[in-house]
Structures are given as structure tokens and as C-alpha cells.
Motif scaffolding. Structure first.
Motif, short mmCIF file in Angstrom:
data_model
loop_
_atom_site.label_atom_id
_atom_site.label_comp_id
_atom_site.label_asym_id
_atom_site.label_seq_id
_atom_site.Cartn_x
_atom_site.Cartn_y
_atom_site.Cartn_z
N ILE A 32 0.88 -1.17 0.00
CA ILE A 32 0.00 0.00 0.00
C ILE A 32 0.91 1.22 0.00
CG2 ILE A 32 -1.76 1.27 1.28
CD1 ILE A 32 -2.54 -1.44 2.56
N ARG A 33 0.68 2.14 -0.92
CA ARG A 33 1.49 3.36 -1.00
C ARG A 33 0.57 4.56 -1.11
NH1 ARG A 33 5.56 1.92 -5.79
NH2 ARG A 33 3.57 1.45 -6.75
N GLY A 34 1.03 5.70 -0.57
CA GLY A 34 0.26 6.93 -0.71
C GLY A 34 0.77 8.01 0.20
N ALA A 35 0.10 9.14 0.15
CA ALA A 35 0.47 10.27 0.99
C ALA A 35 -0.05 10.03 2.41
CB ALA A 35 -0.13 11.56 0.43
N ALA A 36 0.72 10.46 3.37
CA ALA A 36 0.34 10.32 4.78
C ALA A 36 0.23 11.71 5.40
CB ALA A 36 1.38 9.50 5.53
N ALA A 37 -0.73 11.86 6.29
CA ALA A 37 -0.92 13.14 6.99
C ALA A 37 -1.37 12.84 8.41
CB ALA A 37 -1.97 13.98 6.28
N PRO A 38 -0.98 13.67 9.36
CA PRO A 38 -1.44 13.46 10.74
C PRO A 38 -2.96 13.55 10.81
CG PRO A 38 0.30 15.13 10.65
CD PRO A 38 -0.10 14.83 9.23
N ALA A 39 -3.56 12.70 11.62
CA ALA A 39 -5.02 12.69 11.76
C ALA A 39 -5.47 13.58 12.90
CB ALA A 39 -5.51 11.27 11.97
N GLY A 40 -4.57 13.99 13.76
CA GLY A 40 -4.95 14.83 14.88
C GLY A 40 -5.06 14.04 16.17
N ALA A 41 -5.01 14.74 17.28
CA ALA A 41 -5.01 14.12 18.60
C ALA A 41 -6.31 13.37 18.88
CB ALA A 41 -4.76 15.16 19.68
N ALA A 42 -7.45 13.93 18.51
CA ALA A 42 -8.73 13.28 18.80
C ALA A 42 -8.86 11.96 18.03
CB ALA A 42 -9.89 14.21 18.44
N ALA A 43 -8.46 11.95 16.78
CA ALA A 43 -8.53 10.71 15.99
C ALA A 43 -7.55 9.68 16.53
CB ALA A 43 -8.24 11.00 14.51
N GLY A 44 -6.36 10.13 16.94
CA GLY A 44 -5.38 9.21 17.51
C GLY A 44 -5.87 8.60 18.81
N ALA A 45 -6.49 9.42 19.67
CA ALA A 45 -7.03 8.92 20.93
C ALA A 45 -8.17 7.93 20.68
CB ALA A 45 -7.50 10.08 21.80
N ALA A 46 -9.03 8.24 19.72
CA ALA A 46 -10.15 7.34 19.41
C ALA A 46 -9.63 6.01 18.88
CB ALA A 46 -11.09 8.00 18.39
#
Length: 90
Positions: A32-46
Motif C-alpha cells: 500500500i502506497r500513498g500520501a500520509a498526513a497526521p489525523a490529529g489528537a482526537a482521531a489518535g485517541a479514538a
């Protein structure tokens, strides 16, 4: 995720990511290849809280990426904690 190539501000210098794994049911390696971007603290905690309790414990007390002096040290920290802790009253 650990990004070892960063710019002066600590951001990834290359926003692309790749993941390769073996899928035994298909007998194939998947890429799997593609661009990566941070999802944010709330998404990480969830995401963290959606994982099983054992997985969360392992993430919190594990020693990922540390050099092991003894192969016996590779025993899961959560398993070691369960063995060494007194039983919890019911």
C-alpha cells in the motif's frame, strides 16, 4: 509511526508512506502506497481506545525498538506484568 526523515521543524520531509505485509489467506504480499498526513489528537485517541485492552497495555509498557540484551527479554511486557502481579480480587 516514527518518521526518521524530518525537516528543521520536525515535520516529515517526505509525506509519502508505504506499508507491505503478507496476507496468508491470499498467499500474496500486499503493498500500500500513498500520501500520509497526521489525523490529529482526537482521531489518535479514538483509534487507541478502540483497540483491545491488551494491545493498549502493550503500547504503554512495551519497549518497542529497544535493543534486547537477552532473548528472554522479548517476552511480552503485559504477559510478564500479569505473571508478576498479584491476582485481582473478584
Amino acid at each position: 509511526m516514527t518518521v526518521s526523515t524530518t525537516d528543521a521543524d520536525g515535520r516529515p520531509a517526505n509525506p509519502n508512506a508505504a506499508l507491505t505485509f503478507y496476507w496468508p489467506q491470499l498467499g500474496r504480499q500486499i503493498l500500500i502506497r500513498g500520501a500520509a498526513a497526521p489525523a490529529g489528537a482526537a482521531a489518535g485517541a479514538a483509534d487507541f481506545l478502540a483497540r483491545p485492552a491488551g494491545s493498549r497495555a502493550e503500547a504503554l509498557i512495551g519497549r518497542q525498538s529497544e535493543i534486547l540484551d537477552d532473548p528472554a527479554d522479548s517476552t511480552s511486557p503485559s504477559n510478564r506484568l500479569r505473571r508478576e502481579s498479584p491476582p485481582t480480587p473478584a
